[in-house]
Design an enzyme around this catalytic site. Sequence first.
Site, PDB file in Angstrom:
ATOM      1  N   GLY A   1       0.823  -1.109  -0.071  1.00 61.88           N
ATOM      2  CA  GLY A   1       0.041  -0.058  -0.097  1.00 61.88           C
ATOM      3  C   GLY A   1       0.911   1.064  -0.111  1.00 61.88           C
ATOM      4  N   ASN A   2       0.486   2.241   0.346  1.00 64.19           N
ATOM      5  CA  ASN A   2       0.885   3.832   0.434  1.00 64.19           C
ATOM      6  C   ASN A   2       2.320   3.558   1.274  1.00 64.19           C
ATOM      7  OD1 ASN A   2      -1.245   4.854  -1.118  1.00 64.19           O
ATOM      8  ND2 ASN A   2      -2.094   5.561   0.955  1.00 64.19           N
ATOM      9  N   ILE A   3       2.350   3.128   2.610  1.00 61.35           N
ATOM     10  CA  ILE A   3       3.569   3.305   3.387  1.00 61.35           C
ATOM     11  C   ILE A   3       4.714   2.162   2.742  1.00 61.35           C
ATOM     12  CG2 ILE A   3       4.349   2.413   5.508  1.00 61.35           C
ATOM     13  CD1 ILE A   3       2.130   3.694   6.931  1.00 61.35           C
TER      14      ILE A   3
ATOM     15  N   CYS B   1       2.619   7.425  12.815  1.00 64.92           N
ATOM     16  CA  CYS B   1       2.897   8.614  12.269  1.00 64.92           C
ATOM     17  C   CYS B   1       3.133   9.699  13.245  1.00 64.92           C
ATOM     18  CB  CYS B   1       2.271   8.746  10.820  1.00 64.92           C
ATOM     19  SG  CYS B   1       0.501   9.280  11.325  1.00 64.92           S
TER      20      CYS B   1
ATOM     21  N   SER C   1      -4.300  10.713   2.406  1.00 59.63           N
ATOM     22  CA  SER C   1      -2.980  10.093   2.418  1.00 59.63           C
ATOM     23  C   SER C   1      -3.077   8.789   3.366  1.00 59.63           C
ATOM     24  CB  SER C   1      -1.992  10.840   3.271  1.00 59.63           C
ATOM     25  OG  SER C   1      -2.334  11.246   4.681  1.00 59.63           O
ATOM     26  N   ALA C   2      -4.497   8.526   4.043  1.00 61.33           N
ATOM     27  CA  ALA C   2      -4.762   7.346   5.010  1.00 61.33           C
ATOM     28  C   ALA C   2      -5.543   6.623   4.163  1.00 61.33           C
ATOM     29  CB  ALA C   2      -5.815   7.855   6.092  1.00 61.33           C
ATOM     30  N   GLY C   3      -4.474   5.215   3.777  1.00 58.16           N
ATOM     31  CA  GLY C   3      -5.157   4.187   3.325  1.00 58.16           C
ATOM     32  C   GLY C   3      -5.973   3.169   4.002  1.00 58.16           C
TER      33      GLY C   3
ATOM     34  N   ARG D   1      -6.903   3.505   8.341  1.00 55.20           N
ATOM     35  CA  ARG D   1      -8.411   3.673   8.558  1.00 55.20           C
ATOM     36  C   ARG D   1      -8.863   2.375   9.497  1.00 55.20           C
ATOM     37  NH1 ARG D   1     -10.734   7.732   5.800  1.00 55.20           N
ATOM     38  NH2 ARG D   1      -9.350   8.635   4.011  1.00 55.20           N
TER      39      ARG D   1
ATOM     40  N   ASN E   1      -7.022   0.992  11.516  1.00 51.62           N
ATOM     41  CA  ASN E   1      -6.131   1.046  12.734  1.00 51.62           C
ATOM     42  C   ASN E   1      -6.327   2.070  13.822  1.00 51.62           C
ATOM     43  OD1 ASN E   1      -3.190  -1.126  11.757  1.00 51.62           O
ATOM     44  ND2 ASN E   1      -5.428  -1.482  12.504  1.00 51.62           N
TER      45      ASN E   1
END
Length: 316
Positions: free
Chosen positions: A12-14, A131, A162-164, A168, A170
Site C-alpha cells: 500500500g501507500n507506506i 506517524c 493520505s490514509a489508506g 483507517r 487501525n
Amino acid sequence: MSKRKVAIIGSGNIGTDLMIKILRHGQHLEMAVMVGIDPQSDGLARARRMGVATTHEGVIGLMNMPEFADIDIVFDATSAGAHVKNDAALREAKPDIRLIDLTPAAIGPYCVPVVNLEANVDQLNVNMVTCGGQATIPMVAAVSRVARVHYAEIIASIASKSAGPGTRANIDEFTETTSRAIEVVGGAAKGKAIIVLNPAEPPLMMRDTVYVLSDEASQDDIEASINEMAEAVQAYVPGYRLKQRVQFEVIPQDKPVNLPGVGQFSGLKTAVWLEVEGAAHYLPAYAGNLDIMTSSALATAEKMAQSLARKAGEAA
C-alpha cells in the site's frame, strides 16, 4: 560493506513509499522482495517495473520464494492484526530474522530513532509506533530531559487522502499505541493521543500539536532542547519543522487545572506546533505522515544493517 537484503510486506501507500526510499537512498540495504495480497495493486506493479521481485500471496508467498533465504530484515506495513501472524510465521521459519513493524501491533519495543534507536538496534522486532508518535514523541522527550513531565497530549492531523485502508482500520490502535509510547519513550507519566483525518481539498500537510505539562523549569532550557531535538529529527526527515516558536504558560499553585486520570496540576504548560512535509517519493508532499514513518523505519533498518555487518565481521 555488503548490503543487507530486505523485504517489505504490504504494497500500500507506506510500503510503496518505503520501497522507493530504499531503492533510491539505501546505503546498507538492498530491496529484494515486495509482498502484497492484491495482484492488481499499484505497489506490486510499481515494484515489478523497478525490477523488484514480487509475490501477491502474502507472507507465505514470501517464505516460498528463493530470495527468502538471503533476507535479513523484513518491514511489515500491513495492519496490527496481520503483523502478529506475520511475525509468528517468519519467526518459525527464521528465528533470527529482524522485523520492523510499521503497524500499531507493538509486539516489540517502541522505536523513535532520535530518542532510543541505539538502545533497540539489536532487537529482533521493533515497533515504529505511528506517524503521530514519530512526529510528536521527540518533542515530549525534549521536555522530559529538562523537567519531569506529568502529562502530554498530542493531536495529529493528516490529510484524509493520505490514509489508506490499513490506517483507517487501525484508528483505535493508533491512539492506544501512541498514548503508550508517549509514556514509555517520551517520558510522560500520562499520555494521550488524538488523530484527525482532514478531508479538506486540496489536501493539507500533516500538522501536529503537542501539549506538555511539566514541573516548572527554565523556559529557555526547554525551548533550546526542543529546537535541538527538531534538528536531530530533520537529519532523517528533512520536511520536519516547528511551525512557530514554542509557547509557555505558567499554571500557578493557587489556580491548578484538573486532569482526568492525573489529578490537580500546577507547573509549566509547553505548547509545540509542528508541520511535516513529505519528500513526495510516492504520494504528494502533503503526506508527511507517510514520510515520517518510512523515513524513521529506514533510519532504523540502516542502523540494524550496520550492526549485523559488524557482528558478521566479528564472527568471521
